[in-house]
Design an enzyme around this catalytic site. Structure first.
Site, PDB file in Angstrom:
ATOM      1  N   HIS A  56       3.090   1.670 -25.074  1.00 50.83           N
ATOM      2  CA  HIS A  56       2.151   1.625 -25.586  1.00 50.83           C
ATOM      3  C   HIS A  56       2.206   2.746 -24.597  1.00 50.83           C
ATOM      4  O   HIS A  56       0.965   3.023 -24.686  1.00 50.83           O
ATOM      5  CB  HIS A  56       1.191   0.379 -26.032  1.00 50.83           C
ATOM      6  CG  HIS A  56       2.146  -0.550 -26.572  1.00 50.83           C
ATOM      7  ND1 HIS A  56       2.006  -0.414 -27.929  1.00 50.83           N
ATOM      8  CD2 HIS A  56       2.389  -1.803 -26.490  1.00 50.83           C
ATOM      9  CE1 HIS A  56       2.943  -1.679 -28.695  1.00 50.83           C
ATOM     10  NE2 HIS A  56       2.498  -2.334 -27.526  1.00 50.83           N
ATOM     11  N   HIS A 218       3.461  -2.054 -32.974  1.00 51.99           N
ATOM     12  CA  HIS A 218       4.501  -2.884 -33.285  1.00 51.99           C
ATOM     13  C   HIS A 218       5.409  -2.777 -34.267  1.00 51.99           C
ATOM     14  O   HIS A 218       6.493  -3.775 -34.354  1.00 51.99           O
ATOM     15  CB  HIS A 218       4.959  -4.468 -32.885  1.00 51.99           C
ATOM     16  CG  HIS A 218       3.666  -5.044 -31.665  1.00 51.99           C
ATOM     17  ND1 HIS A 218       2.710  -5.034 -31.147  1.00 51.99           N
ATOM     18  CD2 HIS A 218       3.913  -4.728 -30.115  1.00 51.99           C
ATOM     19  CE1 HIS A 218       1.949  -5.484 -30.688  1.00 51.99           C
ATOM     20  NE2 HIS A 218       3.140  -5.009 -29.546  1.00 51.99           N
TER      21      HIS A 218
END
Lengths: 330, 330
Positions: A56, A218
């Protein structure tokens, strides 16, 4: 596999070595996977620690520095860090004033930060926790019970970090962090699937010409899949999803966030549409940030996060920050 | 087509409207496509103007602000801006001290900036030009006679902008810009092709499992195509290509640049390998910057730019800068 890596097993360690070389003001413990601002612990200041699965970036390690995080613990890709990393980070940044854990609401992160808090307290470190759960797309998902934590993490870390930098006590820093989370909502859209280094192929199937509304960071499923929409249509859908839930009565901070593979040219164009929708809905904009901040590896797409702010939150948002990914002065 | 856009025809105008909303310190003329720092012209200071085709963001408009560019002129995607934009930009930033045009070496840009310089001089604006041609991969290419201008543009714009901010005269700012270009070399690698909004399909064919060594920032062909290599192998190839040509005798600035769709996690890992190669070749690193700065829309891949610096260039690199994409204080 179109990846700029050596082998999947060393991706996180390689990236940490690369961060260390680029950012001399960070202390990077590659072996134990803890990134700390190099002047920590700062006397008289609360420490702010966050962490989560890698993939991320720049979240979280890119937000370590004066005015934001004191330390970050990167896990494996899309996998929670372990309690030992969090305890090490807390010990490295605690000046005796206590430490705030900023935890995105994913089951593994929540369990591990809970355990780390107990272990840290056994070592005499006072710990408070704030859970970030801003994503309005779905309740309960493949990684989460309740709402997922996404873009609001940036707002929580910035504002809590600014308060800590000014010398606010732990109780106050924690209360501000909770206020920011309670005042924030997000909604994300995927235009392509995400490919993890370990798997090497897309983690879900999203044919060209379709998009997934309400995606997680995700690649968790969203609300629905539709044929491709225009930037304006996506902005209408995403902003309305956020506003339906937030119903702001004060000006908002806007984060127009890229998922990683969407060009900045497109993100700025999308921001124009987001601002149009907010104007049409009568929502005043205090500040806007556009870029790739809370990403999902090579996923194309974007998310919108709004945080309604009072004068104090806005002042703390504007306060100086000096991290690899977010920097400004007075 | 996996793009976050309305229609191809409005991509640049949409992005400029989004930039204007996000960056109140920029004055954005959407109709005429000129982005100017809002305090321009700055009395007693040389103006720095750059521009080029869109699709390389944050280059150039993201580098407008104190300590870097005075103005930028974005063209259509991968298409030179027109002379009228450049003249408007020059007129907006000229304080009477003259203007430096920073021109990447592509045929269209060179012709249009030449014409703009003549037109601006007719209006009484003193103009100097610097051509950026740092890419060692190929001489002559689909868009260029001679070497292409890529990553060194960032170094030229930052260092020339710092000198102008300090009040250096046009002659000195121009000489510094030329020195930076002469001291810089780049090499880029593509892991995927690039898709323009107008075409909607990849502009060249690069099968999964292959990479193109020496790619340009518009998908122009490189030196050779090979089966996928590791991050370490790519770093060896790219850094050696640069060093063979540059042969630095002083410390270097390092830019590890993403082409747009390569995750920051991978770029940092690649930086670790770039640093390893530089250490092995005995080259000292003064500063390192990692991120997506000179991009090619949604292309996956990276480039390495090295600029050898003396004390003065390093001091100007370190000088404060305050733009959307590059910011730091003292």
């Amino acid at each position: 596999m179109r990846m700029l890596i050596n082998v999947a097993e060393t991706v996180v360690a390689d990236a940490l070595r690369g961060m260390a070389a680029a950012h001399p003001r960070l202390t990077v413990d590659v072996e134990n996977r803890v990134v700390v601002r190099s002047d920590a612990p700062v006397a008289g200041r609360v420490g702010i620690v966050s962490g989560g699965g890698s993939g991320h970036e720049p979240l979280h390690a890119g937000f370590v520095g004066p005015g934001m995080l004191s330390a970050a613990c990167p896990g494996e890709v899309f996998t929670s860090p372990v309690p030992d990393q969090m305890v090490r980070a807390a010990a490295a940044v605690d000046s005796g004033q206590g430490v705030l854990f900023v935890v995105k609401n994913y089951t593994g992160d929540v369990l591990n930060f809970d355990m780390a808090a107990e272990l840290a307290e056994d070592e005499g470190i006072q710990v408070a926790k704030v859970l970030v759960d801003d994503d309005v797309a779905v309740t309960d998902s493949s990684f989460t019970a309740g709402r997922r934590g996404t873009g609001a993490t940036l707002f929580v870390e910035k504002i809590a970090g600014a308060a800590a930098e000014e010398g606010a006590p732990l109780e106050r820093v924690e209360a501000l962090a909770r206020q920011v989370n309670a005042s924030s909502r997000s909604f994300g859209v995927a235009l392509s699937a995400v490919t993890t280094p370990a798997k090497g192929t897309p983690t879900f199937d999203l044919p060209p010409g379709e998009l997934e509304l309400g995606i997680g960071i995700h690649g968790e499923p969203g609300r629905e899949r539709r044929p491709m929409m225009t930037s304006g249509e996506i902005a209408d859908f995403a902003v309305d999803a956020v506003l339906d839930d937030l119903r702001p009565t004060r000006p908002v901070l806007v984060l127009v966030n890229g998922m990683g593979a969407t060009p900045l040219l497109e993100l700025y164009g999308f921001n124009a549409e987001v601002q149009r929708v907010l104007t049409e809905r009568g929502v005043a904009v205090a500040r806007t940030l556009v870029g790739n901040y809370v990403t999902s590896l090579d996923m194309a797409g974007c998310s919108v996060t709004l945080c309604q702010v009072d004068e104090e939150l806005l002042r703390l948002w504007d306060a100086p920050v000096e991290t690899p990914a977010l920097r400004w002065g007075r």
